[in-house]
Motif scaffolding. Structure first.
Motif, PDB file in Angstrom:
ATOM      1  N   GLU A   1      42.201  32.086 -30.809  1.00  0.00           N
ATOM      2  CA  GLU A   1      43.534  32.114 -31.433  1.00  0.00           C
ATOM      3  C   GLU A   1      44.361  33.293 -30.902  1.00  0.00           C
ATOM      4  O   GLU A   1      45.535  33.401 -31.203  1.00  0.00           O
TER       5      GLU A   1
ATOM      6  N   ALA B   1      52.107  34.474 -21.694  1.00  0.00           N
ATOM      7  CA  ALA B   1      52.875  33.361 -22.268  1.00  0.00           C
ATOM      8  C   ALA B   1      54.313  33.361 -21.757  1.00  0.00           C
ATOM      9  O   ALA B   1      54.920  32.304 -21.561  1.00  0.00           O
TER      10      ALA B   1
ATOM     11  N   PHE C   1      52.808  15.479 -26.615  1.00  0.00           N
ATOM     12  CA  PHE C   1      54.252  15.749 -26.601  1.00  0.00           C
ATOM     13  C   PHE C   1      55.126  14.523 -26.341  1.00  0.00           C
ATOM     14  O   PHE C   1      56.298  14.547 -26.678  1.00  0.00           O
TER      15      PHE C   1
ATOM     16  N   TYR D   1      46.431  16.137 -33.861  1.00  0.00           N
ATOM     17  CA  TYR D   1      45.135  16.467 -33.243  1.00  0.00           C
ATOM     18  C   TYR D   1      44.089  15.419 -33.603  1.00  0.00           C
ATOM     19  O   TYR D   1      43.294  14.993 -32.777  1.00  0.00           O
TER      20      TYR D   1
ATOM     21  N   VAL E   1      47.865  32.014 -34.766  1.00  0.00           N
ATOM     22  CA  VAL E   1      47.905  30.550 -34.960  1.00  0.00           C
ATOM     23  C   VAL E   1      48.104  29.804 -33.637  1.00  0.00           C
ATOM     24  O   VAL E   1      48.629  28.692 -33.628  1.00  0.00           O
ATOM     25  N   THR E   2      47.671  30.408 -32.531  1.00  0.00           N
ATOM     26  CA  THR E   2      48.029  29.831 -31.220  1.00  0.00           C
ATOM     27  C   THR E   2      47.562  28.382 -31.032  1.00  0.00           C
ATOM     28  O   THR E   2      48.266  27.583 -30.434  1.00  0.00           O
ATOM     29  N   THR E   3      46.367  28.044 -31.563  1.00  0.00           N
ATOM     30  CA  THR E   3      45.875  26.672 -31.313  1.00  0.00           C
ATOM     31  C   THR E   3      46.634  25.637 -32.141  1.00  0.00           C
ATOM     32  O   THR E   3      46.519  24.435 -31.885  1.00  0.00           O
ATOM     33  N   LEU E   4      47.378  26.092 -33.142  1.00  0.00           N
ATOM     34  CA  LEU E   4      48.115  25.133 -33.980  1.00  0.00           C
ATOM     35  C   LEU E   4      49.545  24.911 -33.492  1.00  0.00           C
ATOM     36  O   LEU E   4      50.260  24.052 -34.016  1.00  0.00           O
ATOM     37  N   LEU E   5      49.967  25.700 -32.506  1.00  0.00           N
ATOM     38  CA  LEU E   5      51.382  25.651 -32.120  1.00  0.00           C
ATOM     39  C   LEU E   5      51.835  24.293 -31.553  1.00  0.00           C
ATOM     40  O   LEU E   5      52.931  23.825 -31.898  1.00  0.00           O
ATOM     41  N   PRO E   6      51.039  23.610 -30.706  1.00  0.00           N
ATOM     42  CA  PRO E   6      51.488  22.286 -30.246  1.00  0.00           C
ATOM     43  C   PRO E   6      51.735  21.334 -31.420  1.00  0.00           C
ATOM     44  O   PRO E   6      52.729  20.609 -31.444  1.00  0.00           O
ATOM     45  N   ALA E   7      50.822  21.360 -32.398  1.00  0.00           N
ATOM     46  CA  ALA E   7      50.978  20.469 -33.557  1.00  0.00           C
ATOM     47  C   ALA E   7      52.155  20.926 -34.428  1.00  0.00           C
ATOM     48  O   ALA E   7      52.847  20.093 -35.021  1.00  0.00           O
TER      49      ALA E   7
ATOM     50  N   LEU F   1      54.895  22.273 -33.288  1.00  0.00           N
ATOM     51  CA  LEU F   1      56.098  21.766 -32.608  1.00  0.00           C
ATOM     52  C   LEU F   1      56.320  20.285 -32.876  1.00  0.00           C
ATOM     53  O   LEU F   1      57.446  19.818 -32.979  1.00  0.00           O
TER      54      LEU F   1
ATOM     55  N   GLU G   1      54.049  32.730 -27.574  1.00  0.00           N
ATOM     56  CA  GLU G   1      53.221  31.533 -27.323  1.00  0.00           C
ATOM     57  C   GLU G   1      53.992  30.265 -27.685  1.00  0.00           C
ATOM     58  O   GLU G   1      53.927  29.250 -26.980  1.00  0.00           O
TER      59      GLU G   1
ATOM     60  N   TRP H   1      54.797  27.049 -25.364  1.00  0.00           N
ATOM     61  CA  TRP H   1      54.474  25.652 -25.695  1.00  0.00           C
ATOM     62  C   TRP H   1      55.728  24.784 -25.728  1.00  0.00           C
ATOM     63  O   TRP H   1      55.703  23.617 -25.361  1.00  0.00           O
TER      64      TRP H   1
END
Lengths: 200, 309
Positions: free
Chosen positions: A119, A125, A155, A161, B15-21, B23, B48, B52
């Motif tokens: 995380e 980035a 996307f 997920y 919370v980086t792994t949740l960012l695509p979701a 968005l 981040e 994304w």
């Protein structure tokens, strides 16, 4: 406009999952009209996804047919564990891989293949955020099949997920890991591209 | 006052792994709120998120849905397929006979060059030697024993090397084509079997012309064992290894030779009825067992381990 017309109009443009579930339940009871309505709702995204997998319109259309026949035959087996959309995408994907006789390629780097991604934010980035669209498009074109597929599902088709995990038949952790791997690869391709530009 | 925990998670947790979701708005309400709250206090996660966002927008542009609609008659074709009877499906799957034969012929022709050349040479050389031996040997039933021993042996040895990563360097390339591995195996097995069968027939015909005898009876002497040992050798080579197939065939063959040369009554090497004697006959049982062995090999081949350990 009759009540049926209203319902059917809602079915084509209505709330995604509840309507899909209702239609699929009718398909399971042999309702042909329900399959036609479900087809109207899913034909474009599924065809688009199949075109991405096969890069060939004729194959993609045949696979769309296969998928619909499988939906008709297996509607009763839908257990509601995933969304109808993810279930149909999963069938389409399975058929596509079966037809192409391709084993699912695993290009994810070994160190990130199984592990849940961290995380922790990464300092690079900004490189991705500041990149020109054309550069990113070039980097996207260099991704492998698995990485492109996960970005497409996330996307373009905007699957959750859990839905992506159901489509690709992998755990949710692997979906996150593949997204992370795609992001790493993009950053790497961008850096390589910039170094090449600097050398010139 | 802002709580230090949202949705059961500490607010400061990245919370980086949740960012695509995030968005995509595919997080549940609690997670969405937590991510939003964390982003308001964490510059690194904001960076981040921007990364994304750039990826998401580029992906949408790059993979934008093409303006392609499915063919107007696609759904009617689906109904046509759904309404097909099992017989219709089988006929459609097989396609016109002449087309299947043409495709099968082209596939077999392409496989000729991929089968190890030694197989063709070995069979021809051994059977030519046999023929020479049969011409000059004038003792009792020896010529037919030579036929019965060597046609099955050369065919079975050939079968052990037609498919698999050990001896076929182009197998991975072959398997990357849309042709089914079963079709590849069947065409190769048919080629090697037909080649050896043709050699056996020629040899038998030559023997009848030179030494006399019943043509069909002489064929019956080697045809069944050839089919049976070929099936066994093929199955063992696919499931275990080519050498295991050869070894097993070698043991059966030696037992037969020992049995023919020295009769041991009451043992497996005796000349009476017994499993070893039955193998070397053309009977409904040998043909049935051979067909089962070939069927097992064909069913198994897609699951064969492809790469060397």
């Amino acid at each position: 406009m009759t009540q049926v017309d209203v319902w059917e109009a809602q079915a084509v443009a209505g709330e995604p999952d509840e309507m899909d579930v209702a239609l699929l339940a009718r398909v399971a009871h042999g309702d042909r009209r329900a399959l036609e309505l479900l087809y109207e709702r899913v034909r474009l995204p599924v065809l688009h996804y199949l075109l991405h997998l096969t890069s060939d319109r004729r194959n993609a259309e045949e696979l769309l047919q296969d998928t619909l026949v499988a939906v008709w035959k297996n509607a009763r087996s839908f257990a509601g564990k995933s969304s109808v959309r993810a279930w149909i995408f999963g069938i389409a994907r399975q058929r596509a891989y079966k037809r192409l006789r391709r084993r699912e390629p695993v290009y994810v780097a070994l160190e990130t293949a199984d592990a849940e991604p961290s995380e922790e934010p990464e300092p690079e980035a900004a490189l991705l955020a500041m990149a020109e669209r054309a550069e990113l498009a070039r980097a996207l074109a260099q991704l492998n099949t698995v990485q492109r597929e996960v970005l497409l599902l996330a996307f373009v088709h905007q699957l959750s997920y859990k839905e992506m995990a159901d489509v690709m038949d992998v755990p949710v952790g692997t979906v996150k890991s593949r997204l992370n791997s795609a992001r790493h690869a993009l950053r790497q391709h961008l850096s390589t591209g910039k170094e090449a530009d600097d050398d010139e | 006052m802002t709580s230090s925990r949202i949705d059961g998670q500490p607010l400061r947790a990245h919370v980086t792994t949740l960012l695509p979701a995030y968005l995509n708005h595919t997080l549940d309400a609690g997670e969405h709120e937590r991510v939003g709250a964390h982003l308001s206090i964490c510059g690194a996660c904001q960076a981040e998120l921007w990364a994304w966002l750039a990826i998401a927008e580029s992906t949408r542009e790059a993979f934008a849905a093409p303006a392609i609609q499915p063919s107007p008659d696609l759904l009617s074709q689906v109904w046509g397929r759904i309404d097909q009877t099992p017989l219709d499906r089988l006929a459609q799957r097989l396609g016109p006979l002449h087309r299947r034969l043409a495709v099968g012929g082209r596939l077999a022709l392409a496989q000729v060059w991929l089968i190890p050349a030694g197989i063709w040479v070995l069979s021809a050389a051994v059977l030519l030697l046999c023929f020479t031996g049969m011409l000059f040997w004038h003792i009792g039933t020896y010529p037919r024993s030579i036929l019965g021993a060597f046609v099955p042996l050369t065919t079975a040895i050939g079968m052990a090397f037609i498919y698999g990563p050990e001896y076929d360097e182009s197998l991975e390339v072959t398997l990357s084509t849309p042709v089914s591995p079963r079709a590849v195996l069947l065409s190769r097995a048919a080629l090697v079997f037909a080649y050896n069968f043709a050699l056996g027939l020629t040899l038998t015909l030559a023997l009848v012309m030179v030494r006399g005898g019943d043509f069909s009876m002489l064929i019956a002497y080697w045809a069944g064992p050839t089919l049976l040992l070929a099936g066994l050798s093929l199955l063992l080579s696919l499931t275990i290894s080519s050498l295991t197939g050869i070894a097993c065939i070698g043991v059966l063959w030696l037992a037969r030779v020992v049995g023919a040369a020295f009769d041991f009554p009451g043992t497996v090497f005796g000349s009476g009825s017994g499993p070893l004697t039955e193998i070397w006959k053309t009977s409904p049982i040998t043909l049935l067992v051979a067909l089962i062995l070939f069927a097992c090999a064909v069913l198994y081949v897609p699951f064969q381990r492809r790469l060397k350990a």
